[in-house]
Write a protein that holds these residues in place. Structure first.
Motif, PDB file in Angstrom:
ATOM      1  N   UNK A 791       0.844  -1.212   0.000  1.00 11.41           N
ATOM      2  CA  UNK A 791       0.000   0.000   0.000  1.00 11.41           C
ATOM      3  C   UNK A 791       0.865   1.242   0.000  1.00 11.41           C
ATOM      4  N   UNK A 792       1.935   1.244   0.806  1.00 12.72           N
ATOM      5  CA  UNK A 792       2.851   2.392   0.837  1.00 12.72           C
ATOM      6  C   UNK A 792       3.468   2.653  -0.531  1.00 12.72           C
ATOM      7  N   UNK A 816      -9.123   3.638  -6.516  1.00 15.17           N
ATOM      8  CA  UNK A 816      -8.089   3.352  -7.512  1.00 15.17           C
ATOM      9  C   UNK A 816      -6.944   2.586  -6.892  1.00 15.17           C
ATOM     10  N   UNK A 817      -6.489   3.016  -5.706  1.00 22.74           N
ATOM     11  CA  UNK A 817      -5.391   2.332  -5.004  1.00 22.74           C
ATOM     12  C   UNK A 817      -5.798   0.913  -4.656  1.00 22.74           C
ATOM     13  N   UNK A 818      -7.004   0.706  -4.198  1.00 21.89           N
ATOM     14  CA  UNK A 818      -7.460  -0.632  -3.806  1.00 21.89           C
ATOM     15  C   UNK A 818      -7.504  -1.568  -5.009  1.00 21.89           C
ATOM     16  N   UNK A 824      -2.748  -6.940  -8.222  1.00 17.10           N
ATOM     17  CA  UNK A 824      -1.502  -7.635  -7.915  1.00 17.10           C
ATOM     18  C   UNK A 824      -1.721  -8.731  -6.855  1.00 17.10           C
ATOM     19  N   UNK A 825      -2.988  -8.964  -6.539  1.00 12.99           N
ATOM     20  CA  UNK A 825      -3.319 -10.028  -5.605  1.00 12.99           C
ATOM     21  C   UNK A 825      -3.244  -9.631  -4.157  1.00 12.99           C
ATOM     22  N   UNK A 826      -3.317  -8.353  -3.860  1.00  7.63           N
ATOM     23  CA  UNK A 826      -3.249  -7.860  -2.469  1.00  7.63           C
ATOM     24  C   UNK A 826      -4.620  -7.297  -2.088  1.00  7.63           C
ATOM     25  N   UNK A 827      -5.268  -7.944  -1.125  1.00  5.32           N
ATOM     26  CA  UNK A 827      -6.560  -7.467  -0.648  1.00  5.32           C
ATOM     27  C   UNK A 827      -6.324  -6.465   0.489  1.00  5.32           C
ATOM     28  N   UNK A 828      -6.856  -5.257   0.353  1.00  5.90           N
ATOM     29  CA  UNK A 828      -6.680  -4.201   1.361  1.00  5.90           C
ATOM     30  C   UNK A 828      -8.027  -3.631   1.754  1.00  5.90           C
ATOM     31  N   UNK A 833      -5.724   1.797   3.937  1.00 12.87           N
ATOM     32  CA  UNK A 833      -5.172   2.739   2.956  1.00 12.87           C
ATOM     33  C   UNK A 833      -5.084   4.133   3.576  1.00 12.87           C
ATOM     34  N   UNK A 834      -6.071   4.529   4.353  1.00 13.99           N
ATOM     35  CA  UNK A 834      -6.053   5.868   4.975  1.00 13.99           C
ATOM     36  C   UNK A 834      -4.944   5.969   6.019  1.00 13.99           C
ATOM     37  N   UNK A 835      -4.782   4.925   6.848  1.00 17.51           N
ATOM     38  CA  UNK A 835      -3.727   4.963   7.868  1.00 17.51           C
ATOM     39  C   UNK A 835      -2.346   5.027   7.231  1.00 17.51           C
TER      40      UNK A 835
END
Length: 960
Positions: A791-792, A816-818, A824-828, A833-835
């Motif tokens: 995420x970073x 968009x970020x999510x 890429x296979x990363x569930x967030x 994302x806000x933190x």
């Protein structure tokens, strides 16, 4: 000599007349004979053979009548009756005819016989002094060597001169004429014969008097004589008491200009007071005599003690336990009847009822104070001194009354506690046990007698006192039972002496004088004395007081020197132990150590005033910025910096600074100042002083520090004045020179770099170790840290595309970020994302602000022109300058308050705490502990006891 010879001649004539008269049997009237002749006649007359038994009343050593000699009792004269008148004229005629012959013959024979008999009697009366020649000095036996006895013999008159001293015949003729008149006709001669005839009948009548009546008569006369001398003694004691009172008052006023020495009993009482505080394992503290007053509850212990002290000094209650702790009463003689406690200077005048009530109330308060919560009695002793004219000198300890049953409201262990307290005092081998027994109740109900018999089975130091004898005599059917109680036949205990007293009629308002009068009146009329069940020396509290005082001082004289030797040995052992363990330290007891620690603490408090102003301001400014920096950066600078123009930035800053100053800043500044003062005070108190540091004071210093800080409160007016100063400092925007500008930039850079460092640490903890740490230190990321890392990276890509991105993400940007991460296979989660964005954007912003600081180093010129025609705006530098200046002014103000007010108030609090600790013995024992302290404490107590004992023994020898 010639008078004695005349008397002897006359006596012999009388005897011869009596012996040789025809028809007359030695019955001449005794009144008509010569004095010497009358005594001889009485000794030889068979009818008058009755002699009065010799009075040998053996008073015990405790009787107040010991020093008075009893006069001989006078028996009632024997009266002889008279028979009818008779005339024996032949006898009278024969007597006249033979008168001259009898006179001459009787004078010659009787005179010689009487003189020889008298000489033999006198010779027998003289003791044989041959065994006592050693009493006579040697020079008496050699006196003829120094004195010429021959000259003295020649100087004496001759035998012829001595013959002249013999009586002449003319005077003898006159004597014979007197005897002649004796036998003249008339009434005298007839009277003589009447008496002679009646003599035999009167003798018979006298012999009819029974022996029991004689004994009763003698006992009654003996009792009256004893009471008579008792009253005389009381009157003399009263007069002596008044005289001694006047003398003591004169000495007390300084008329004789001499300083009165401390009395023996006061010196002895001080020794006992020191011993009561001596708590060590040397078993010598309880071997000095004192009078221990024990008895069943409500047996009259307190009343007996009050009669001895001559004042009602103890709390009273009907059937309720009033004596809840031991009371040591020291009786001594003084000009005024007063009482005072050992630890108080107030004197209670025992002649005033209001002072007596105050004294009783004070004793009750002290007893309740000694009794701990959950207990009924206490072993702690209350020490009271009572002085007054005529008081017997002694030390008495009034103990709680022995009970048989624990009633409601008492602690369950009350009975056992009272027994243990009583045993602790009575097991002293030199303690005098004053055992009080209620005479109005059955002897079988007594509890204390069993306890006393266990402590003193042989009765060598026990004095038994039977109280309420008036009720006992009234209620007991058999008076002999009282005698059995007094003689100790109903109890398994033995005693040194037995006494019976009366302590009033049961009215608590009775005065001591009224009780004494009632007691004397009762015993004067009591059957116990008239029937000899009690002796005169066994009754009244006056005789009891004399007996107890004599026994007390006898015990003191016998044991005090032995106890002094015991303390000398104890002192030697303690001094040897100290030299072996602490050879380089002085022997300071707990109080002396406390005084030393007190001085060190006060010196350390004073050292606070020697701290330089620069040091105070630096510490205050730094500490205050550490406390407010987060608020300044997060709540003031960052929200204002995210605005688009300088006007909005300045407006936001002014509003937030005003709100901060009105509510939080002054209070926070005072807290910082108070904590800084505490830290500095703690640093001075706890930091080691090198070789001079003594760790025995550490606990005490820590306790003083905490208590002083707890009591200290900052001045309430400090916040109000500080608020105005801070508000004025923050409103100023005028930077006067380039140096201040550069200082503000430096201050801003330090603050931002510190925040940037904290942010990078937060990001590292969030995303895990980077590739270097993973390869070098073999560390790995967790699954959550991997998600944060992805995420970073995604958010940093977005920031590179738009470096002027605002502080908040839009919803479409989050989506968009999510989606990019999901691809890429990363569930967030959106919250993750806000933190992550908060920390990433914060780092980006801080780096941008630091770059801006470098650009503003040359911006002072544009600042002076108010940034006109310049693209460079350094309003954030001005904000940090305002904060920096406010911090400096606040630190200066707080430093002034510290040095001028708060340090002195803290010093005052420290002194108060030390004074409170000095009065609290338990606190000192708790804070100053260790073998060294206890050894020094014991050594000091033993020395003090030995010194006081030596002084007392010296005064005791001087009194002898």
């Amino acid at each position: 000599m010639w008078r004695a010879r005349r008397a002897a001649v006359a006596c012999e004539v009388c005897q011869s007349l009596v012996k040789h008269s025809s028809g007359i049997q030695r019955n001449f009237p005794l009144q008509k004979l010569h004095l010497v002749s009358r005594s001889i006649y009485r000794s030889h007359h068979p009818a008058l053979k009755l002699q009065r038994p010799q009075l040998r009343t053996s008073f015990q050593q405790f009787s107040s009548l010991t020093n008075l000699s009893l006069h001989k009792l006078k028996l009632s004269p024997i009266k002889y009756g008279y028979q009818p008148r008779r005339n024996f004229w032949p006898a009278r005629l024969a007597a006249r005819l033979l008168k001259l012959r009898y006179i001459i013959l009787g004078s010659a024979v009787g005179g010689g016989y009487t003189a020889k008999k008298t000489f033999d009697e006198w010779k027998d009366m003289i003791p044989d002094l041959s065994d006592y020649k050693w009493i006579v000095p040697d020079f008496i036996w050699e006196i003829d060597e120094y004195i010429d006895l021959e000259k003295i013999r020649k100087a004496l008159p001759s035998s012829e001169d001595l013959a002249k001293l013999a009586p002449d015949l003319d005077k003898l003729a006159e004597s014979f004429s007197l005897l002649k008149d004796f036998f003249t006709t008339g009434s005298p001669g007839e009277t003589a014969f009447r008496a002679t005839d009646h003599g035999s009948e009167s003798d018979k009548h006298y012999r009819k008097v029974s022996d029991k009546e004689k004994i009763d008569q003698l006992q009654e006369e003996l009792l009256h004589t004893q009471l008579k001398y008792q009253r005389i003694l009381e009157r003399l004691e009263k007069e002596n008491k008044e005289l001694r009172k006047l003398v003591l008052q004169k000495d007390d006023k300084g008329i004789h200009h001499r300083k009165l020495k401390k009395s023996l009993i006061d010196m002895y009482s001080e020794v006992l007071d020191v011993l009561s505080d001596y708590d060590a394992s040397y078993n010598t503290q309880d071997h000095l005599p004192r009078v221990v007053v024990v008895g069943d509850q409500s047996a009259g212990k307190t009343s007996v003690l009050e009669m001895i002290a001559q004042a009602r000094i103890f709390p009273r209650g009907s059937g309720e336990m009033m004596t809840r702790s031991p009371v040591k009463v020291t009786l001594s003689e003084g000009p005024h009847h007063v009482a005072l406690f050992k630890d108080s200077s107030r004197e209670f005048d025992l002649t005033k009822e209001e002072d007596l009530a105050a004294l009783r109330h004070e004793i009750e308060l002290r007893m309740r104070k000694n009794v701990k919560e959950g207990c009924t009695v206490s072993p702690e002793t209350i020490s009271l001194n009572v002085k007054g004219p005529g008081l017997q000198r002694m030390v008495l300890v009034d103990l709680p009354g022995v009970i048989n049953t624990v009633t409601s409201g008492m602690a369950p262990d009350t009975k056992e506690t009272i027994f243990s307290i009583s045993k602790a005092y009575m097991q002293n081998p030199n303690a005098i046990i004053l055992c009080i027994q209620d005479g109005s109740v059955d002897a079988e109900r007594s509890i204390v007698t069993d306890l006393v018999s266990q402590m003193d089975p042989h009765g060598r130091r026990t004095i038994f006192v039977l109280t309420k004898v008036d009720l006992a005599e009234k209620n007991v059917a058999s008076p002999s039972r009282i005698q059995q109680i007094i003689e100790g036949k109903l109890f398994p205990m033995k005693a040194l002496g037995y006494f019976a007293v009366v302590t009033g009629k049961g009215n608590s308002s009775e005065s001591i004088e009224a009780i004494r009068e009632y007691e004397e009146e009762f015993f004067q009329n009591s059957k116990l004395l008239k029937t000899s069940m009690l002796k005169a020396h066994q009754v009244t509290t006056r005789n009891l007081s004399l007996a107890v005082s004599d026994c007390f001082w006898k015990m003191v004289r016998e044991s005090v020197e032995q106890q002094a030797d015991s303390f000398k040995a104890t002192r030697f052992n303690l001094e040897t132990e100290w030299k072996n363990n602490y050879p380089r330290l002085r022997e300071l007891d707990r109080n002396e150590l406390f005084e030393k620690a007190k001085n060190e603490i006060l010196d350390e408090v004073i050292s606070l005033s020697q701290v330089t102003p620069k040091h105070w301001e630096e510490i205050l400014q730094q500490t205050l910025w550490e406390r407010v920096s987060t608020h300044v950066i997060e709540n003031i600078y960052l929200p204002a910096a995210q605005t688009m123009n300088s006007g909005t930035f300045n407006t936001t800053v002014d509003i937030k600074l005003k709100q901060w100053t009105d509510k939080q800043l002054p209070n926070k500044a005072v807290e910082v100042a108070w904590e800084t003062l505490q830290e500095e005070f703690s640093r001075f108190m706890t930091e080691p002083k090198g070789k001079e540091h003594d760790d025995i004071f550490d606990k005490l210093k820590e306790a003083v520090k905490e208590e002083s800080i707890k009591r200290h409160k900052w001045n309430d007016f400090a916040e109000d004045s500080l608020r105005v100063i801070q508000h004025n400092a923050l409103e100023d925007r005028s930077i006067s020179d380039k140096q201040q500008w550069d200082a503000a930039i430096y201050f801003m850079e330090e603050a931002l770099q510190a925040r940037l460092k904290d942010t990078e640490n937060a990001i590292e903890n969030m995303v895990g170790p980077d590739w270097k740490k993973r390869w070098l230190y073999w560390k790995s990321r967790t699954q959550e840290q991997g998600v944060h890392n992805e995420t970073k990276n995604e958010l940093e890509k977005m920031l590179k595309c738009n470096e002027e991105h605002p502080a908040y993400l839009a919803s479409d940007e989050i989506t968009t970020v999510r989606k990019n991460l999901e691809s890429r296979g990363v569930e967030v989660d959106p919250s993750l994302i806000k933190d992550t964005w908060h920390q990433v954007y914060r780092r980006h912003f801080l780096k941008t602000a630091l770059n801006h600081c470098n650009l503003c180093r040359r911006g002072f010129y544009y600042y002076q022109r108010h940034f006109i025609d310049s693209e460079l705006e350094c309003n954030d530098v001005v904000l940090f300058w305002r904060i920096q200046r406010m911090l400096a002014i606040t630190a200066n103000t707080l430093r002034q308050q510290l040095t001028n007010t708060e340090v002195r108030r803290l010093e005052k609090n420290v002194k108060e705490v030390l004074e409170d600790f000095a009065e609290d013995g338990e606190k000192k024992i708790k804070l100053l502990t260790g073998k060294r302290v206890q050894l020094a404490e014991d050594l000091k107590k033993v020395r003090e006891i030995q010194e006081k004992l030596d002084a007392f023994i010296e005064a005791l020898h001087q009194e002898k």
